[in-house]
Design a protein around this motif. Structure first.
Motif, PDB file in Angstrom:
ATOM      1  N   UNK A  49       5.478 -12.474  37.232  1.00  0.00           N
ATOM      2  CA  UNK A  49       4.902 -11.325  36.523  1.00  0.00           C
ATOM      3  C   UNK A  49       5.824 -10.883  35.370  1.00  0.00           C
ATOM      4  N   UNK A  50       7.120 -11.178  35.512  1.00  0.00           N
ATOM      5  CA  UNK A  50       8.071 -10.781  34.456  1.00  0.00           C
ATOM      6  C   UNK A  50       7.813 -11.530  33.155  1.00  0.00           C
ATOM      7  N   UNK A  51       7.154 -12.691  33.242  1.00  0.00           N
ATOM      8  CA  UNK A  51       6.872 -13.467  32.025  1.00  0.00           C
ATOM      9  C   UNK A  51       5.468 -13.194  31.464  1.00  0.00           C
ATOM     10  N   UNK A  52       4.738 -12.301  32.060  1.00  0.00           N
ATOM     11  CA  UNK A  52       3.371 -12.020  31.581  1.00  0.00           C
ATOM     12  C   UNK A  52       3.369 -10.933  30.515  1.00  0.00           C
ATOM     13  N   UNK A  53       2.548 -11.123  29.477  1.00  0.00           N
ATOM     14  CA  UNK A  53       2.324 -10.052  28.494  1.00  0.00           C
ATOM     15  C   UNK A  53       1.150  -9.226  29.015  1.00  0.00           C
ATOM     16  N   UNK A  54       1.422  -8.011  29.460  1.00  0.00           N
ATOM     17  CA  UNK A  54       0.400  -7.258  30.188  1.00  0.00           C
ATOM     18  C   UNK A  54      -0.167  -6.064  29.422  1.00  0.00           C
TER      19      UNK A  54
END
Ligand code: ADP
Ligand code: MG
Length: 402
Positions: free
Chosen positions: A6-11
């Motif tokens: 989730x740390x690498x997702x652009x949210x």
């Protein structure tokens, strides 16, 4: 660990479908459902806060109890939404329906950073059947998927596995990541000596784990009821202790395997035995007289004895990695908790990487106030055992590669 985090997702501005484990214990008080232990909800907060801070529109999915595929308001997640609002310090929306126009409408009105909890996904039989249409209906409510429900990752359900095929990206949450880091990462090349403490009620629950760890561990320290199946298999008297009579061959097979692999497999050298299972019982030590002393006729072993505690503490003190699954006695009753407590203290003080897996073991460690002194306490019972066994968890397998 090659899974997307989730740390690498652009949210920012994205509708993120977040699967969590909110299957908390509850109690009815004056006709109101009260949460008696909110650990699982708290464990999901780092991922939730991460998504909120990143400006996601978070749509949370969870199951609660066993409604058996039908709407049953006894298992509504509404009280959990209220409790989550308190913990997060911001109001959490609730959709009384899991899929369809009701959640769709509510989600359309969400702003960046808002959180909405969907009703219990197990109100639909399609959830546990991992039915593709239902997985697709869930997926259509969001843009991205994040799975943080480690405790449910060994189940191939629509919201834990099937959904991933219907979204652009499927990532692990921060809790899931930590579970994999400890139960998979740390245990793949453990710092040595690697000591495994195993106890709990049954050998049969843990055969897969014992066999898998036999390839890695230097030393096993055995306690709990499972120890007495090993006693019986070697002809050591067990009195009225809990023994799995149909697992004696298996116990002998495990002992032989340990010997052939040069793995030290230590059984209790003494025990506490009692004639009464109660909170006021006064168990006595079986003592050690030149080797292992068995359990007296008419008595039941309920804890490891003081000599065993001393022996195990010495082993733990020199360990570099400790994995513990299963209490060493009936720790729920104070007269039988000393062995588990004393070993827990040694683990906490060891300076090793210390990993606690298994529901009751984690409960014990928490009860002793030692959870914060362990490297990691797993939130998954069945899921952690399956992961240690080397099984592929469907909820992990379904995630996108990093
Ligand atoms: P975990 O949940 O940590 O994997 P288990 O579910 O395998 O652990 O076993 C936990 C249970 O084992 C506890 O309820 C405890 O009371 C029981 N237990 C431990 N030692 C004994 C014993 N000597 N006799 C009977 N039950 C025991
Ligand atoms: Mg258990």
């Amino acid at each position: 660990m090659a899974k997307l985090s989730v740390r690498s997702l652009a949210v920012k501005g994205q509708r993120v479908l977040l699967r969590v484990d909110f299957n908390v214990p509850t109690e009815e008080r004056d006709g109101k459902t009260c949460i008696t232990d909110d650990t699982r909800i708290r464990e999901s907060l780092p991922t939730l806060k991460h998504l909120v801070a990143g400006g996601a529109r978070v749509v949370v999915m969870a199951h609660f109890g066993r409604p058996k595929g039908a709407v049953n308001l006894k298992y509504t997640l509404r009280p959990v939404a209220e409790h989550l609002s308190t913990l997060l310090g911001k109001s959490v929306l609730f959709s009384p329906e899991v899929v369809g126009d009701v959640p769709r409408g509510l989600i359309a009105g969400m702003q960046d950073g808002d959180v909405l909890l969907l009703e219990n996904v197990r109100f639909h039989a399609e959830e546990e059947l991992n039915e593709a249409g239902f997985a697709g209906a869930l997926a259509s409510l969001g843009d991205l998927y994040v799975n943080d429900a480690f405790g449910a990752a060994h189940r191939a359900h629509a919201s834990t596995a099937g959904i991933a095929a219907h979204v652009g990206k499927a990532a692990m949450g921060l809790l899931m990541e930590k579970e994999l880091q400890y139960l998979q990462g740390e245990l793949s090349e453990p710092a040595r000596p690697f000591v495994v403490i195993l106890g709990g009620s049954k050998v049969s629950d843990k055969i897969g784990v014992i066999k898998a760890l036999m390839e890695k561990a230097n030393t096993f320290l055995i306690g709990g009821a499972m120890a007495y199946t090993f006693f019986k298999a070697q002809g050591i008297p067990t009195g009225n202790s809990r023994v799995e009579a149909d697992k004696l061959d298996l116990a002998r097979e495990i002992l032989a395997l340990a010997e052939s692999k040069g793995v030290r497999f230590l059984l209790p050298v003494d025990n506490l035995e009692t004639q009464e299972i109660s909170a006021t019982a006064q168990p006595r030590s079986t003592g050690v007289h030149g080797g292992v002393k068995g359990v007296s006729e008419g008595w039941e072993a309920v804890d490891i004895g003081p000599e065993t505690v001393a022996l195990y503490r010495t082993e733990i003190a020199s360990a570099k990695t400790v994995l513990w699954n299963g209490p060493l006695g009936i720790f729920e009753l104070p007269p039988f908790a000393a062995g588990t407590r004393s070993v827990a203290e040694a683990v906490a003080a060891s300076g090793a990487v210390t990993i606690i897996g298994g529901g009751d073991s984690v409960t014990a460690v928490k009860q002793f106030g030692l959870a914060d002194r362990m490297s990691f306490c797993s939130t998954g019972g069945g899921a952690s055992l399956e992961l240690i066994e080397g099984k592929v968890l469907p909820g992990v397998a379904a995630l996108s590669e990093a």
